[in-house]
Design a protein around this motif. Structure first.
Motif, short mmCIF file in Angstrom:
data_model
loop_
_atom_site.label_atom_id
_atom_site.label_comp_id
_atom_site.label_asym_id
_atom_site.label_seq_id
_atom_site.Cartn_x
_atom_site.Cartn_y
_atom_site.Cartn_z
N PHE A 41 32.98 47.69 72.60
CA PHE A 41 33.22 49.01 72.55
C PHE A 41 32.06 49.78 72.76
O PHE A 41 32.18 50.88 73.63
N LEU A 42 30.92 49.37 72.51
CA LEU A 42 29.64 50.19 72.55
C LEU A 42 29.00 50.01 74.12
O LEU A 42 28.81 51.19 74.53
N ILE A 43 29.31 48.80 74.57
CA ILE A 43 29.21 48.78 75.91
C ILE A 43 30.02 49.61 76.94
O ILE A 43 29.47 50.25 77.92
N VAL A 44 31.37 49.66 76.48
CA VAL A 44 32.23 50.62 77.48
C VAL A 44 31.93 51.96 77.33
O VAL A 44 31.75 52.79 78.08
N GLY A 45 31.53 52.35 75.92
CA GLY A 45 31.28 53.55 75.66
C GLY A 45 30.03 54.20 76.30
O GLY A 45 30.00 54.94 76.70
N SER A 46 28.93 53.06 76.21
CA SER A 46 27.86 53.78 76.67
C SER A 46 27.89 53.55 78.42
O SER A 46 27.15 54.54 79.01
N VAL A 47 28.46 52.89 78.91
CA VAL A 47 28.71 52.77 80.59
C VAL A 47 29.54 54.45 80.92
O VAL A 47 29.05 55.00 81.84
N GLY A 48 30.37 54.63 80.15
CA GLY A 48 31.04 55.79 80.12
C GLY A 48 30.22 57.09 80.05
O GLY A 48 30.23 58.09 80.73
N PHE A 49 29.38 56.91 78.74
CA PHE A 49 28.43 58.10 78.68
C PHE A 49 27.51 58.20 79.48
O PHE A 49 26.98 59.38 80.09
N ILE A 50 26.83 57.00 79.96
CA ILE A 50 25.90 57.19 81.36
C ILE A 50 26.57 57.91 82.37
O ILE A 50 26.20 58.67 83.18
N TRP A 51 27.82 57.40 82.79
CA TRP A 51 28.45 57.80 84.03
C TRP A 51 28.75 59.35 84.05
O TRP A 51 28.33 60.11 84.88
N THR A 52 28.99 59.88 82.97
CA THR A 52 29.24 61.15 82.54
C THR A 52 28.10 61.96 82.76
O THR A 52 28.10 63.06 83.17
N GLN A 53 26.62 61.43 82.20
CA GLN A 53 25.73 62.15 82.32
C GLN A 53 24.95 62.13 83.77
O GLN A 53 24.52 63.24 84.07
N LYS A 54 25.20 61.23 84.70
CA LYS A 54 24.84 61.12 85.75
C LYS A 54 25.67 62.05 86.79
O LYS A 54 25.39 62.38 88.02
N ASN A 55 27.21 61.93 86.49
CA ASN A 55 27.95 62.30 87.53
C ASN A 55 29.15 63.35 87.09
O ASN A 55 29.91 64.07 87.57
N GLY A 56 28.79 63.87 85.90
CA GLY A 56 29.57 65.07 85.28
C GLY A 56 28.99 66.46 85.56
O GLY A 56 29.60 67.43 85.10
N GLY A 57 28.19 66.78 86.51
CA GLY A 57 27.65 67.89 86.70
C GLY A 57 28.53 68.77 87.57
O GLY A 57 28.58 70.39 86.99
N SER A 58 29.37 68.23 88.41
CA SER A 58 30.33 69.24 89.09
C SER A 58 31.35 69.85 88.15
O SER A 58 31.73 70.85 88.28
N LEU A 59 31.84 68.88 87.25
CA LEU A 59 32.63 69.25 86.25
C LEU A 59 32.24 70.26 85.43
O LEU A 59 33.03 71.36 84.99
N LEU A 60 30.92 70.22 84.76
CA LEU A 60 30.52 70.98 84.12
C LEU A 60 30.23 72.33 84.86
O LEU A 60 30.66 73.58 84.05
N ARG A 61 29.88 72.43 85.93
CA ARG A 61 29.62 73.75 86.52
C ARG A 61 30.97 74.26 86.81
O ARG A 61 30.97 75.58 86.54
N LYS A 62 32.01 73.71 87.26
CA LYS A 62 33.27 74.27 87.13
C LYS A 62 34.04 74.85 86.12
O LYS A 62 34.38 75.97 86.12
N THR A 63 33.60 74.12 84.98
CA THR A 63 33.97 74.82 83.66
C THR A 63 33.44 75.91 83.33
O THR A 63 33.94 76.81 82.73
N SER A 64 31.82 75.81 83.44
CA SER A 64 31.10 77.15 83.12
C SER A 64 31.57 78.20 83.80
O SER A 64 31.71 79.23 83.36
#
Length: 337
Positions: free
Chosen positions: A164-187
């Motif tokens: 669970f921690l591994i899957v959560g960490s992978v998702g958390f890292i992916w979000t930090q590295k690739n979630g910029g466009s979604l964050l900018r669109k929401t803002s």
């Protein structure tokens, strides 16, 4: 529900704590704590303060542009808030972000001002590297736990927790590295529907936040060093537990203490929404102690020593932090007047 959930969890945790204390017995626990004495308690505090410096080094390894003193101070405040205030770990993280930019003129080692986006990014990276180190630590605990009578009941949940921690960490890292466009669109969307000025502010902040995250994740060597340093700090926490057992008269091996601490940390991570891990920490130590033939009174004393140590360190830290915040506020008011 969002407001009542922490209260409900705190009440349940307090109930669990009371039940465990009643089953263990107050007088036996008190007698066990007397064995430690003030000198033993002071030794545990000193070791913990050394570990706090290690946590500062782990953060510095992943976020080199901020000073070691600032990062160590913010980390101690973050832990103090989690241990001493009626917050879950999420509340402690928010206070840690605030502590990262505390001071009259917060700046990095290059003299540039530290902004909120940068502070949030720095805390997210530190939390991520700590979880990565924790996964490796739980893996070591699992290896140390195998073979002990009664340990089979913990092995499968521990493996599932690691996954669970591994899957959560992978998702958390992916979000930090690739979630910029979604964050900018929401803002941009929120800013456009509130006010034109807000759109610019929110968009700029989200872009700055993502930029800071990308800069930090562009150095995988530093991320790896931070995670490795966190692993050594987790092993150091097992050393504190081992010393605590010895002070209480329970002679167990360091590997047994590492197994106990690793599983307890995994249990506490699962109950991260419970303020102060009240009751969760106690049931973890008592249950794991039984696997290694340790009396419930001694295991409960280990938990109480840990809480007493955290409070002894945390309350002065929070008071000092509040003094710094009040001083900065007065300074700002004097400049504006």
């Amino acid at each position: 529900m969002k407001k009542s959930l922490p209260i409900i969890l705190a009440v349940l945790g307090l109930t669990l704590f009371t039940f465990i204390a009643a089953k263990a017995g107050i007088h036996p626990v008190g007698n066990a704590l007397k064995k430690v004495g003030f000198s033993g308690f002071l030794l545990l505090i000193i070791i913990q303060l050394i570990l706090d410096l290690g946590l500062g080094l782990a953060w510095k390894a992943a976020v080199p542009q901020l000073s070691f003193f600032r990062l160590t101070s913010a980390r101690i405040v973050r832990d103090a808030a989690t241990a001493c205030l009626p917050f879950s770990q999420l509340g402690g993280m928010l206070i840690g972000v605030r502590a990262t930019i505390s001071g009259q003129s917060p700046h990095d080692i290059y003299g540039k001002p530290i902004t909120w986006p940068e502070a949030i990014a720095a805390n997210l990276v530190d939390i991520t590297t700590e979880v990565l180190g924790q996964i490796a630590f739980i893996g070591l605990a699992l290896i140390c736990l195998i073979g002990y009578r009664g340990s089979s009941a913990f092995i499968i949940p521990l493996i599932l927790g690691m996954l669970f921690l591994i899957v959560g960490s992978v998702g958390f890292i992916w979000t930090q590295k690739n979630g910029g466009s979604l964050l900018r669109k929401t803002s941009s969307f929120l800013g456009h529907h509130i006010a034109a000025d807000w759109q610019k502010i929110m968009t700029n902040n989200s872009e700055l936040f993502q930029e800071r995250l990308e800069n930090l994740w562009d150095r995988p060597d530093r991320i790896a060093l931070g995670a490795l340093t966190h692993l050594f700090c987790w092993i150091g926490s097992a050393f504190v537990t081992w010393v605590s057992f010895l002070l209480l008269g329970a002679h167990i091996s360091f590997l047994a203490a590492l197994a106990i601490e690793g599983v307890v940390c995994g249990i506490m991570s699962a109950g991260f929404l419970v303020p102060g891990a009240l009751g969760v920490q106690e049931i973890g130590y008592v249950t794991l102690g039984m696997v290694f033939g340790i009396d419930a009174q001694v295991s409960l004393s280990i938990s109480l020593l840990r809480r007493g140590r955290d409070i002894f360190i945390g309350i002065p830290v929070l008071l000092i932090w509040q003094f710094v915040e009040i001083t900065c506020l007065k300074h700002k008011k004097s400049l504006n007047s």
